[in-house]
Scaffold this motif. Structure first.
Motif, PDB file in Angstrom:
ATOM      1  N   VAL B 361       1.685  -6.349   8.202  1.00 36.59           N
ATOM      2  CA  VAL B 361       3.042  -6.470   8.743  1.00 36.59           C
ATOM      3  C   VAL B 361       3.998  -6.915   7.627  1.00 36.59           C
ATOM      4  O   VAL B 361       5.125  -6.414   7.518  1.00 36.59           O
ATOM      5  N   ALA B 362       3.536  -7.829   6.767  1.00 37.13           N
ATOM      6  CA  ALA B 362       4.343  -8.213   5.604  1.00 37.13           C
ATOM      7  C   ALA B 362       4.643  -6.980   4.756  1.00 37.13           C
ATOM      8  O   ALA B 362       5.777  -6.770   4.303  1.00 37.13           O
ATOM      9  N   ALA B 363       3.617  -6.150   4.560  1.00 39.76           N
ATOM     10  CA  ALA B 363       3.814  -4.927   3.764  1.00 39.76           C
ATOM     11  C   ALA B 363       4.823  -4.007   4.444  1.00 39.76           C
ATOM     12  O   ALA B 363       5.678  -3.388   3.779  1.00 39.76           O
ATOM     13  N   ALA B 364       4.748  -3.899   5.776  1.00 37.91           N
ATOM     14  CA  ALA B 364       5.696  -3.049   6.506  1.00 37.91           C
ATOM     15  C   ALA B 364       7.121  -3.552   6.319  1.00 37.91           C
ATOM     16  O   ALA B 364       8.057  -2.767   6.120  1.00 37.91           O
ATOM     17  N   VAL B 365       7.275  -4.876   6.369  1.00 35.99           N
ATOM     18  CA  VAL B 365       8.605  -5.461   6.164  1.00 35.99           C
ATOM     19  C   VAL B 365       9.107  -5.139   4.753  1.00 35.99           C
ATOM     20  O   VAL B 365      10.276  -4.776   4.556  1.00 35.99           O
ATOM     21  N   LEU B 366       8.200  -5.236   3.762  1.00 35.19           N
ATOM     22  CA  LEU B 366       8.596  -4.939   2.378  1.00 35.19           C
ATOM     23  C   LEU B 366       8.961  -3.458   2.219  1.00 35.19           C
ATOM     24  O   LEU B 366       9.841  -3.112   1.437  1.00 35.19           O
ATOM     25  N   ILE B 367       8.288  -2.598   2.950  1.00 32.56           N
ATOM     26  CA  ILE B 367       8.653  -1.171   2.916  1.00 32.56           C
ATOM     27  C   ILE B 367      10.029  -0.987   3.553  1.00 32.56           C
ATOM     28  O   ILE B 367      10.897  -0.291   3.019  1.00 32.56           O
ATOM     29  N   ALA B 368      10.231  -1.630   4.695  1.00 30.48           N
ATOM     30  CA  ALA B 368      11.521  -1.506   5.384  1.00 30.48           C
ATOM     31  C   ALA B 368      12.658  -2.027   4.497  1.00 30.48           C
ATOM     32  O   ALA B 368      13.746  -1.451   4.456  1.00 30.48           O
ATOM     33  N   ARG B 369      12.370  -3.107   3.769  1.00 28.12           N
ATOM     34  CA  ARG B 369      13.380  -3.675   2.863  1.00 28.12           C
ATOM     35  C   ARG B 369      13.556  -2.845   1.585  1.00 28.12           C
ATOM     36  O   ARG B 369      14.452  -3.116   0.796  1.00 28.12           O
ATOM     37  N   GLY B 370      12.631  -1.914   1.352  1.00 27.61           N
ATOM     38  CA  GLY B 370      12.737  -1.078   0.156  1.00 27.61           C
ATOM     39  C   GLY B 370      11.972  -1.623  -1.035  1.00 27.61           C
ATOM     40  O   GLY B 370      11.848  -0.958  -2.065  1.00 27.61           O
ATOM     41  N   GLU B 371      11.402  -2.846  -0.912  1.00 25.59           N
ATOM     42  CA  GLU B 371      10.757  -3.458  -2.091  1.00 25.59           C
ATOM     43  C   GLU B 371       9.412  -2.806  -2.412  1.00 25.59           C
ATOM     44  O   GLU B 371       8.979  -2.766  -3.560  1.00 25.59           O
ATOM     45  N   TRP B 372       8.722  -2.351  -1.388  1.00 23.84           N
ATOM     46  CA  TRP B 372       7.421  -1.715  -1.601  1.00 23.84           C
ATOM     47  C   TRP B 372       7.429  -0.243  -1.145  1.00 23.84           C
ATOM     48  O   TRP B 372       6.380   0.319  -0.886  1.00 23.84           O
ATOM     49  N   ASP B 373       8.591   0.330  -1.066  1.00 23.23           N
ATOM     50  CA  ASP B 373       8.689   1.710  -0.565  1.00 23.23           C
ATOM     51  C   ASP B 373       8.459   2.663  -1.738  1.00 23.23           C
ATOM     52  O   ASP B 373       9.373   3.319  -2.225  1.00 23.23           O
ATOM     53  N   VAL B 374       7.193   2.760  -2.181  1.00 26.20           N
ATOM     54  CA  VAL B 374       6.899   3.326  -3.505  1.00 26.20           C
ATOM     55  C   VAL B 374       6.685   4.842  -3.498  1.00 26.20           C
ATOM     56  O   VAL B 374       6.522   5.455  -4.538  1.00 26.20           O
ATOM     57  N   ALA B 375       6.662   5.461  -2.337  1.00 28.91           N
ATOM     58  CA  ALA B 375       6.568   6.919  -2.220  1.00 28.91           C
ATOM     59  C   ALA B 375       5.344   7.495  -2.929  1.00 28.91           C
ATOM     60  O   ALA B 375       5.376   8.595  -3.496  1.00 28.91           O
ATOM     61  N   ARG B 376       4.251   6.734  -2.939  1.00 27.31           N
ATOM     62  CA  ARG B 376       2.981   7.229  -3.487  1.00 27.31           C
ATOM     63  C   ARG B 376       1.844   6.393  -2.917  1.00 27.31           C
ATOM     64  O   ARG B 376       2.092   5.405  -2.202  1.00 27.31           O
ATOM     65  N   MET B 377       0.626   6.774  -3.235  1.00 29.24           N
ATOM     66  CA  MET B 377      -0.532   6.016  -2.755  1.00 29.24           C
ATOM     67  C   MET B 377      -0.893   4.938  -3.764  1.00 29.24           C
ATOM     68  O   MET B 377      -1.038   5.231  -4.955  1.00 29.24           O
TER      69      MET B 377
END
Lengths: 410, 410
Positions: B361-377
């Protein structure tokens, strides 16, 4: 007079029964063996053939039968002309086979108490739940039914009677001790059908003490016995068939059964039991499959008959009978020692199957000879033990006695 | 920007994920949860409702889906407008769910390696068998896929990265230690899906040492660790997901995983394994029913989610990272201590589920915030650990560090 024999079952005990019937087919008549799976019966006949066990030329034929179907068993009895049925199939089929004997008049022999697959450890005395309810009908029809005539129950009942008749004036306790000091070399295996083996130990341990049923749990009460040949061995108070008839015939004596277990067996049993894997009640997997855990445990364990070639060592089974003789306290240990490798060499089965399989054949021979053809339902201690023990000695299960006067063959 | 979330799964970890998503629904958007059994999802929603976990007014809806069916999952992603899928279903569904994300462009998060039900312990590195084969397609399609972002794997990967970045100049070894010092009060239970739990330990134990894969068997190598809060604990070299990515990202370091086990667990495991009851290969019962023994073991064991109300005590999971600092040998232990009762009070789940369910869920929040939205695996150690560990601290899983300078929060 020769009497045709029908063997029901095709496991390790049936293998021994088949060999021993073949060795006695000059007294017995035509021999037949039947089980659910014809190929298992045929494999036993092949073993009889291979070892040249037939004493006289004669018939030995395999059949398929559903032993849960009284009509089918009765039809097979008539078809084969069997006058003696040795039932060493699953304990679940006893009553359907006994009913077929009541229907046809054939004599009935078994080696273990009847069990209902859905029930574990019923109300004592166990024989009162199924077998003894047919006692009157056996008497009316003149059907000989000898219950529990394997080694234990069976020979140990005769040992108790012998001790009471010949060695003591009064009997205060009968302690039956069953030790298998052999080794099968596997990480774990039961020595006979795991389903029946585990069911013996999951319920209440009933013993007969001070004139009443006592209840314990398995592995709750243990003691070390110092025995001939096998030495010091730890054994545990265990529920067992013969306690439920000896207590009726010797109500003033304490009657207990003790079975030897190693720590490894106890550990495996405890894990399986506590997890619920020995349950006879179905569970449902996450995928929706209904399964009886105990049947899965049986499926993963070695087939007990596969142990025979590697089995080494000895068994010692006997009765410590205590009481008085000439006014003084006295004790006698009546026992047999059997050898796994010798059993395998003779019959292709291990010692546990051997000790269970020889006695019903001895009983069949005594019926054919007329000595035990009693035309009613009995437990073994109700019959004269002497011809039985004498014949067992000739057939490979000699009896010995140890008391204050020493240790000797009888 | 808010992003709708679809949770796949409805076990103990999903319960925590649901509560934590609800607590963060001001950053996340609409929430959805789907599993094979709708009623399990509905029970989780009822718990979210009961504890008032929703931070802001919003949608949280339950669905039934067969997660083994990529098309069905893709359809649900489109139907719900989910931009993030948190897959905490069975490890068997990972690739079908990942394919649905590749199809729809949704971000993918999981907490354990993909498993093929028919195979145990495949060739290392495990991620190479399924996940990394889809790395190029993730990059081509710009799909964010964060693999193994539970606690271990997941947070412990971030701990390794933190130690390498901030506390050491060179890294020579990473030893991850997972101790559950809590007690559930049952005779025996696994802490998560028994099928997955036991499968972890029946195969070869792979570790990465001296630049190569080393093979051991389970419980072959053990040592005692002296840990904060939980004290001295025996742990055993165990095969585990994170070893298979950290070894690729820190090839010069030894990478080992150690899991704590009591003697009782080891005994039960050993009995079940040696009897063949942990096998994923079907056996056939005497009655002809084909059954997978491991699934029957699962059926008789307690449902791990049922342990939560009685669970007491703490977990300690962390990384001993060794290497050099300023030319001298140095060691740091980066860790978290979680409490079973606190986890239950907050989310209705025990501590093992809590530690596994909060990080995605922390990771999901970071994706939503753009911090971990890395567009790769990626595996977790490829991402900046600082915002992740900071957020975890806020969400209930604080990080502490113990080294020559003492023991402190970061």
């Amino acid at each position: 007079m020769k009497k045709n024999v029908l063997i029901i079952g095709a496991g390790g005990v049936a293998q021994v029964v088949a060999h021993k019937c073949a060795q006695a087919n000059d007294v017995l008549g035509d021999l037949h063996i039947a089980s659910r799976t014809l190929s298992k019966c045929e494999a036993i006949l092949a073993s009889v053939e291979e070892k040249g066990s037939m004493k006289a030329p004669g018939l030995f034929k395999a059949h398929a039968v559903d032993a849960m179907d009284t009509g089918a068993v009765a039809q097979l009895i008539r078809h084969t002309g069997a006058e003696i049925v040795i039932n060493v199939g699953s304990s679940f089929v006893n009553m359907t086979v006994l009913e077929a004997c009541l229907d046809t008049g054939a004599a009935y022999l078994d080696t273990a108490i009847h069990e209902d697959p859905a029930k574990i450890c019923e109300t004592p005395p166990w024989y009162g739940n199924y077998e003894w309810r047919r006692r009157e009908r056996c008497a009316e029809k003149g059907v000989t039914a000898i219950l529990g005539v394997g080694f234990d129950p069976g020979v140990v009942n005769a040992y108790a009677r012998l001790a009471a008749d010949d060695y003591l004036d009064t009997v205060t306790s009968i302690d039956i001790v069953d030790i298998n000091a052999g080794s099968h070399g596997r990480w774990f295996s039961t020595n006979f059908d795991p389903e029946i083996n585990f069911r013996e130990f999951t319920g209440t341990v009933y013993s007969w003490q001070k004139g009443a049923w006592q209840e314990n749990s398995m592995f709750e009460v243990g003691q070390e016995f110092d025995l001939p040949v096998v030495g010091k061995q730890k054994a545990y108070l265990t529920g067992h068939d013969e306690v439920h008839s000896l207590s009726a015939n010797y109500p003033d004596a304490d009657v207990r059964f003790w079975m030897g277990f190693g720590d490894h067996y106890i550990n495996v049993f405890t894990v399986l039991k506590n997890l619920g894997l020995l349950s006879e009640k179905p569970v449902v997997t996450a995928e929706g499959l209904e399964v009886i855990p105990l049947k899965v445990v049986k499926a993963v364990l070695p087939d007990p008959s596969s142990l025979a070639p590697d089995y080494k060592g000895k068994t010692c089974i006997g009765d410590f009978v205590r009481g008085t003789k000439d006014g003084a306290p006295a004790e006698v240990f009546v026992y047999n020692v059997a050898d796994h490798e010798e059993a395998y060499a003779e019959t292709g089965a291990q010692g546990i199957s051997y000790t269970a399989g020889v006695p019903p054949v001895a009983a069949a021979v005594l019926i054919a000879r007329g000595e035990w053809d009693v035309a009613r339902m009995v437990n073994v201690e109700e019959l004269d033990p002497k011809p039985f023990l004498r014949l067992l000695g000739e057939m490979g299960l000699p009896t010995r006695v140890r008391d204050a006067a020493g240790d000797r063959a009888i």
